[in-house]
Write a protein that holds these residues in place. Sequence first.
Motif, PDB file in Angstrom:
ATOM      1  N   GLY A 160       0.796  -1.213   0.000  1.00  0.00           N
ATOM      2  CA  GLY A 160       0.000   0.000   0.000  1.00  0.00           C
ATOM      3  C   GLY A 160       0.832   1.268   0.000  1.00  0.00           C
ATOM      4  O   GLY A 160       0.452   2.273  -0.594  1.00  0.00           O
ATOM      5  N   ALA A 161       1.975   1.236   0.665  1.00  0.00           N
ATOM      6  CA  ALA A 161       2.856   2.400   0.723  1.00  0.00           C
ATOM      7  C   ALA A 161       3.709   2.529  -0.535  1.00  0.00           C
ATOM      8  O   ALA A 161       4.133   3.626  -0.901  1.00  0.00           O
ATOM      9  N   LEU A 162       3.948   1.408  -1.197  1.00  0.00           N
ATOM     10  CA  LEU A 162       4.823   1.391  -2.362  1.00  0.00           C
ATOM     11  C   LEU A 162       4.089   1.626  -3.672  1.00  0.00           C
ATOM     12  O   LEU A 162       4.678   2.072  -4.657  1.00  0.00           O
ATOM     13  N   MET A 163       2.799   1.333  -3.700  1.00  0.00           N
ATOM     14  CA  MET A 163       2.040   1.300  -4.949  1.00  0.00           C
ATOM     15  C   MET A 163       1.864   2.678  -5.579  1.00  0.00           C
ATOM     16  O   MET A 163       1.984   3.715  -4.927  1.00  0.00           O
ATOM     17  N   THR A 164       1.549   2.650  -6.881  1.00  0.00           N
ATOM     18  CA  THR A 164       1.109   3.830  -7.606  1.00  0.00           C
ATOM     19  C   THR A 164      -0.414   3.807  -7.624  1.00  0.00           C
ATOM     20  O   THR A 164      -1.021   2.804  -8.001  1.00  0.00           O
ATOM     21  N   SER A 165      -1.012   4.897  -7.182  1.00  0.00           N
ATOM     22  CA  SER A 165      -2.461   4.921  -7.029  1.00  0.00           C
ATOM     23  C   SER A 165      -3.004   6.291  -7.460  1.00  0.00           C
ATOM     24  O   SER A 165      -2.319   7.305  -7.310  1.00  0.00           O
ATOM     25  N   PRO A 166      -4.234   6.317  -8.020  1.00  0.00           N
ATOM     26  CA  PRO A 166      -5.125   5.189  -8.287  1.00  0.00           C
ATOM     27  C   PRO A 166      -4.666   4.402  -9.508  1.00  0.00           C
ATOM     28  O   PRO A 166      -3.916   4.923 -10.340  1.00  0.00           O
ATOM     29  N   ALA A 167      -5.117   3.184  -9.616  1.00  0.00           N
ATOM     30  CA  ALA A 167      -4.748   2.339 -10.746  1.00  0.00           C
ATOM     31  C   ALA A 167      -5.600   2.692 -11.958  1.00  0.00           C
ATOM     32  O   ALA A 167      -6.761   3.080 -11.830  1.00  0.00           O
TER      33      ALA A 167
END
Length: 227
Positions: free
Chosen positions: A98-105
Amino acid sequence: MRSTVQNVMTTDVAAVNQNASFHTVAELLISRGVSGVPVLDDDNRVLGVVSEADLLAKEEFKERYYGDDYRPPLRARIRHTAGSEGSGYRKSLGETAGALMTSPAHVTTPGAAIVTAARLMDRHGVKRLPVVDPDGRLIGIVSRRDLIKVFLRRDQDIEQEVREALHGRADVAVTDAVVTLTGTYAERSHAVTAVRLAENIDGVVAVRDELAWKHDDIADLPMWGGA
């Protein structure tokens, strides 16, 4: 018939929960041989995507600050957090998906046309799109490789579909997915429509228009300079 995302997507999707650890994400990317995976909440809804680039941000910022044990001064941390590289720096501190992801997808739906998914990938510079249901839950994934499957159709299948679309009113030949149309139509507009219909068939790479017509009804239209 136009293919949709549902026709080519993969349903066996490598994905991680938002609370998955850095190590878990890295192991999954390596074991599944993929460069990114969707990140889900506890209800299987897509929150974002975590990729190799997201994980490598940690190493990138470690090297920048001369070693694993070095912690940059407050001024440097503020500069990177506030500047154009802020997102990368924040990710370098992340410990979970959750901290590493690119968001929103960027996502698509199973009923979306292949061309729509391809344009979405191109617009956002991504190689894959999670496929979601109306509630945003993950049901599959579609990649660039999946999308080009449509161009692997047999020439015989393409030819049959073009003939059906044109109701046998033109001669059709297909070689390496290139369609050649020959024959004569009563009106030029009908010949133009025939070419457009052939171009819209899944798997068609190009259409060679060798059609003739008896009457140029398009030239008769006012916008074309007619009476």
